[in-house]
Motif scaffolding. Structure first.
Motif, mmCIF file in Angstrom:
data_model
loop_
_atom_site.group_PDB
_atom_site.id
_atom_site.type_symbol
_atom_site.label_atom_id
_atom_site.label_comp_id
_atom_site.label_asym_id
_atom_site.label_seq_id
_atom_site.Cartn_x
_atom_site.Cartn_y
_atom_site.Cartn_z
ATOM 1 N N ALA A 49 -9.423 3.776 7.110
ATOM 2 C CA ALA A 49 -8.663 2.314 7.503
ATOM 3 C C ALA A 49 -7.956 2.427 8.685
ATOM 4 O O ALA A 49 -8.075 1.162 9.433
ATOM 5 C CB ALA A 49 -7.885 2.292 6.170
ATOM 6 N N LYS A 50 -7.407 3.141 9.283
ATOM 7 C CA LYS A 50 -6.725 3.043 10.325
ATOM 8 C C LYS A 50 -7.904 3.120 11.508
ATOM 9 O O LYS A 50 -7.584 2.188 12.512
ATOM 10 C CB LYS A 50 -5.972 4.398 10.524
ATOM 11 N N ALA A 51 -8.849 3.846 11.354
ATOM 12 C CA ALA A 51 -9.923 3.692 12.552
ATOM 13 C C ALA A 51 -10.547 2.529 12.458
ATOM 14 O O ALA A 51 -11.115 2.000 13.805
ATOM 15 C CB ALA A 51 -10.863 4.867 12.207
ATOM 16 N N VAL A 52 -10.718 1.615 11.496
ATOM 17 C CA VAL A 52 -11.116 0.328 11.590
ATOM 18 C C VAL A 52 -10.386 -0.846 11.935
ATOM 19 O O VAL A 52 -10.558 -1.975 11.628
ATOM 20 C CB VAL A 52 -12.005 0.100 10.189
ATOM 21 N N GLU A 58 -1.274 -2.967 5.005
ATOM 22 C CA GLU A 58 -2.263 -3.007 4.552
ATOM 23 C C GLU A 58 -3.019 -1.783 3.928
ATOM 24 O O GLU A 58 -3.165 -1.893 2.517
ATOM 25 C CB GLU A 58 -3.643 -3.683 5.389
ATOM 26 N N ILE A 59 -2.702 -0.836 4.530
ATOM 27 C CA ILE A 59 -3.352 0.578 3.952
ATOM 28 C C ILE A 59 -2.196 0.779 2.868
ATOM 29 O O ILE A 59 -2.678 1.082 1.858
ATOM 30 C CB ILE A 59 -3.029 1.605 4.999
ATOM 31 N N ASN A 60 -0.869 0.529 2.968
ATOM 32 C CA ASN A 60 -0.134 0.736 1.832
ATOM 33 C C ASN A 60 -0.360 0.053 0.488
ATOM 34 O O ASN A 60 -0.124 0.584 -0.603
ATOM 35 C CB ASN A 60 1.631 0.364 2.216
ATOM 36 N N ARG A 61 -0.842 -1.230 0.821
ATOM 37 C CA ARG A 61 -1.355 -2.121 -0.389
ATOM 38 C C ARG A 61 -2.535 -1.525 -0.873
ATOM 39 O O ARG A 61 -2.637 -1.822 -2.060
ATOM 40 C CB ARG A 61 -1.621 -3.520 0.066
#
Length: 77
Positions: A49-52, A58-61
């Motif tokens: 997710a971070k890489a894109v 957003e990641i936490n959601r």
């Protein structure tokens, strides 16, 4: 977001998936192997997710879709 595993039950769980594996033409051992493979691949979901370009909020959601008891159970298969 959820997807029904069988026609009668609207909840999703690893136990239900195992019980319904025959509906999809899979023996239990095959279903478990697929579940473990998917779980193993998705262990790096945060990095992906971070890489894109996903932001921390957003990641936490998204975390609840990946980090739960069924996921840990799937990894242990």
């Amino acid at each position: 977001m959820t997807t029904n595993i069988d026609l009668d039950e609207g909840t999703c769980s690893l136990d239900l998936l195992e019980a319904a594996s025959g509906i999809f033409g899979l023996m239990l051992v095959q279903a478990r192997a697929i579940v473990k493979e998917v779980a193993t691949v998705t262990t790096t979901w945060r990095d992906t997710a971070k890489a894109v370009g996903a932001r921390s909020a957003e990641i936490n959601r998204m975390a609840s879709a990946f980090e739960h008891d069924d996921f840990r159970q799937a990894l242990a298969l």
